[in-house]
Write a protein that holds these residues in place. Structure first.
Motif, mmCIF file in Angstrom:
data_model
loop_
_atom_site.group_PDB
_atom_site.id
_atom_site.type_symbol
_atom_site.label_atom_id
_atom_site.label_comp_id
_atom_site.label_asym_id
_atom_site.label_seq_id
_atom_site.Cartn_x
_atom_site.Cartn_y
_atom_site.Cartn_z
ATOM 1 N N LEU A 1 0.828 -1.194 0.000
ATOM 2 C CA LEU A 1 0.000 0.000 0.000
ATOM 3 C C LEU A 1 0.872 1.257 0.000
ATOM 4 O O LEU A 1 0.596 2.220 -0.726
ATOM 5 N N ALA A 2 1.929 1.248 0.792
ATOM 6 C CA ALA A 2 2.840 2.392 0.851
ATOM 7 C C ALA A 2 3.463 2.663 -0.517
ATOM 8 O O ALA A 2 3.595 3.814 -0.943
ATOM 9 N N ARG A 3 3.843 1.607 -1.214
ATOM 10 C CA ARG A 3 4.416 1.763 -2.563
ATOM 11 C C ARG A 3 3.386 2.354 -3.532
ATOM 12 O O ARG A 3 3.711 3.217 -4.356
ATOM 13 N N ALA A 4 2.145 1.880 -3.412
ATOM 14 C CA ALA A 4 1.084 2.391 -4.289
ATOM 15 C C ALA A 4 0.829 3.876 -4.019
ATOM 16 O O ALA A 4 0.584 4.654 -4.951
ATOM 17 N N LEU A 5 0.898 4.276 -2.756
ATOM 18 C CA LEU A 5 0.704 5.682 -2.399
ATOM 19 C C LEU A 5 1.854 6.541 -2.928
ATOM 20 O O LEU A 5 1.636 7.659 -3.416
ATOM 21 N N ALA A 6 3.069 6.012 -2.838
ATOM 22 C CA ALA A 6 4.233 6.744 -3.348
ATOM 23 C C ALA A 6 4.118 6.950 -4.864
ATOM 24 O O ALA A 6 4.496 8.009 -5.387
ATOM 25 N N LYS A 7 3.587 5.954 -5.553
ATOM 26 C CA LYS A 7 3.410 6.080 -7.007
ATOM 27 C C LYS A 7 2.433 7.197 -7.339
ATOM 28 O O LYS A 7 2.630 7.966 -8.286
ATOM 29 N N GLU A 8 1.357 7.305 -6.547
ATOM 30 C CA GLU A 8 0.370 8.352 -6.778
ATOM 31 C C GLU A 8 0.939 9.740 -6.470
ATOM 32 O O GLU A 8 0.660 10.700 -7.180
ATOM 33 N N ILE A 9 1.751 9.828 -5.422
ATOM 34 C CA ILE A 9 2.259 11.131 -4.972
ATOM 35 C C ILE A 9 3.503 11.574 -5.740
ATOM 36 O O ILE A 9 3.620 12.736 -6.144
ATOM 37 N N LEU A 10 4.436 10.641 -5.953
ATOM 38 C CA LEU A 10 5.719 10.988 -6.581
ATOM 39 C C LEU A 10 5.912 10.363 -7.963
ATOM 40 O O LEU A 10 6.944 10.595 -8.602
ATOM 41 N N GLU B 1 11.348 4.745 1.208
ATOM 42 C CA GLU B 1 12.324 4.134 2.117
ATOM 43 C C GLU B 1 11.535 3.637 3.314
ATOM 44 O O GLU B 1 10.631 4.328 3.796
ATOM 45 N N PHE B 2 11.847 2.421 3.769
ATOM 46 C CA PHE B 2 11.134 1.847 4.900
ATOM 47 C C PHE B 2 12.048 1.769 6.115
ATOM 48 O O PHE B 2 13.189 1.314 6.019
ATOM 49 N N LYS B 3 11.529 2.236 7.252
ATOM 50 C CA LYS B 3 12.258 2.121 8.511
ATOM 51 C C LYS B 3 11.396 1.348 9.500
ATOM 52 O O LYS B 3 10.178 1.569 9.566
ATOM 53 N N GLU B 4 12.019 0.486 10.257
ATOM 54 C CA GLU B 4 11.274 -0.350 11.199
ATOM 55 C C GLU B 4 10.750 0.467 12.372
ATOM 56 O O GLU B 4 11.462 1.287 12.954
ATOM 57 N N VAL B 5 9.483 0.226 12.717
ATOM 58 C CA VAL B 5 8.889 0.796 13.923
ATOM 59 C C VAL B 5 8.192 -0.318 14.690
ATOM 60 O O VAL B 5 7.874 -1.371 14.139
#
Length: 270
Positions: A76-85, A92-96
């Protein structure tokens, strides 16, 4: 002499005023501005930094063979990045963890949190949320054949495992006040403790528990769901531009059918 002194004094005051104004302009509008919006920073670096889980099967789990983090939240994060950028790889993914995600967000280590994070009134005081991107509900995971079949069986003498910083730990204390709640740093530790017999049940959102049951079929979900857990993407408080961008992107992903494609890929039990 008095005239010269006055002119010199006026000149010195003017220099000090200009210097102060210049310093203020640099502080408020320069590259190192503390008030600069997160969306501006994202556009400048041309990349979004998402905080994601590494221990949550189906949503965010680090693959030991590849080192990549995989799951619903990741796609989902990748899909959102495609829409925005315009490119799904501009991420970039950081562990939380449930405990570290808000501090990391507020410290500026990450731009947004996509990590099975339930929207709650208490958390809205600390961060801003997007629209709901996934609807989950809290449930119980037990060993097959367990005497625990639901909330009513969590009496005095029983132990329930949960994760620090999660709404699940708060909810179970309210729903089953007689049970003992043991909290762990992350879901991997909690599930390992359940498998080793340190507790009678593990509680969190059903979506996460499905991943554990998928990993080890000797465990099952019982008792249905007893809360509503709407997941949202969290951003640092006050960053309306980023919230708006993410909401626009989320709507586009849903309208295009990409959201359902991602959900069907990972959440087969839903």
């Amino acid at each position: 002499m008095k005239r010269i002194f006055k002119l010199t004094l006026i000149s010195m005051i003017a220099v000090l005023v200009l210097a102060a104004c210049g310093g203020k302009d640099k502080e408020t509008s320069g590259e190192g501005s503390k008030d600069k919006g997160v969306m501006d920073q994202i556009e400048k670096r041309d990349k979004i930094i998402f905080g994601v889980k590494h221990d949550t099967r189906l949503f965010g789990l680090k693959n030991p063979s590849t080192g990549d983090v995989e799951g619903f939240d990741i796609d989902l994060a990748r899909a959102l990045a495609k829409e925005i950028l315009g490119d799904e790889n501009k991420v970039e993914f950081k562990e939380v963890t449930s405990k570290t995600r808000i501090p990391m967000l507020n410290n500026g280590d990450i731009d947004a949190v996509v990590a099975t994070m339930t929207i709650s009134e208490e958390r809205k005081k600390e961060v801003d949320f997007t629209d709901v991107y996934f609807q989950a509900g809290q449930s119980l995971l037990v060993k097959k054949g367990s005497k625990v079949k639901g909330l009513d069986d969590l009496k005095k003498g029983t132990k329930v495992l949960a994760v620090k910083g999660s709404t699940s730990a708060l909810n179970i204390r309210e729903k089953a006040p007689e049970t003992q709640v043991l909290e762990f740093e992350n879901y991997a530790e909690a599930f390992t403790a359940l498998k080793s017999g340190k507790g009678d049940a593990l509680t969190t959102d059903d979506s996460i528990l499905y991943g554990m049951a998928d990993e080890d079929p000797s465990f099952e979900l019982v008792g249905g769901t007893f809360t509503e857990e709407p997941y949202g993407i969290a951003v640092k408080k006050g960053n309306k531009d980023l919230v708006d961008k993410l909401n626009e992107a989320l709507k586009a992903v849903k309208d295009s059918g990409k959201y359902d494609e991602i959900k069907d890929k990972w959440i087969k039990q839903q």
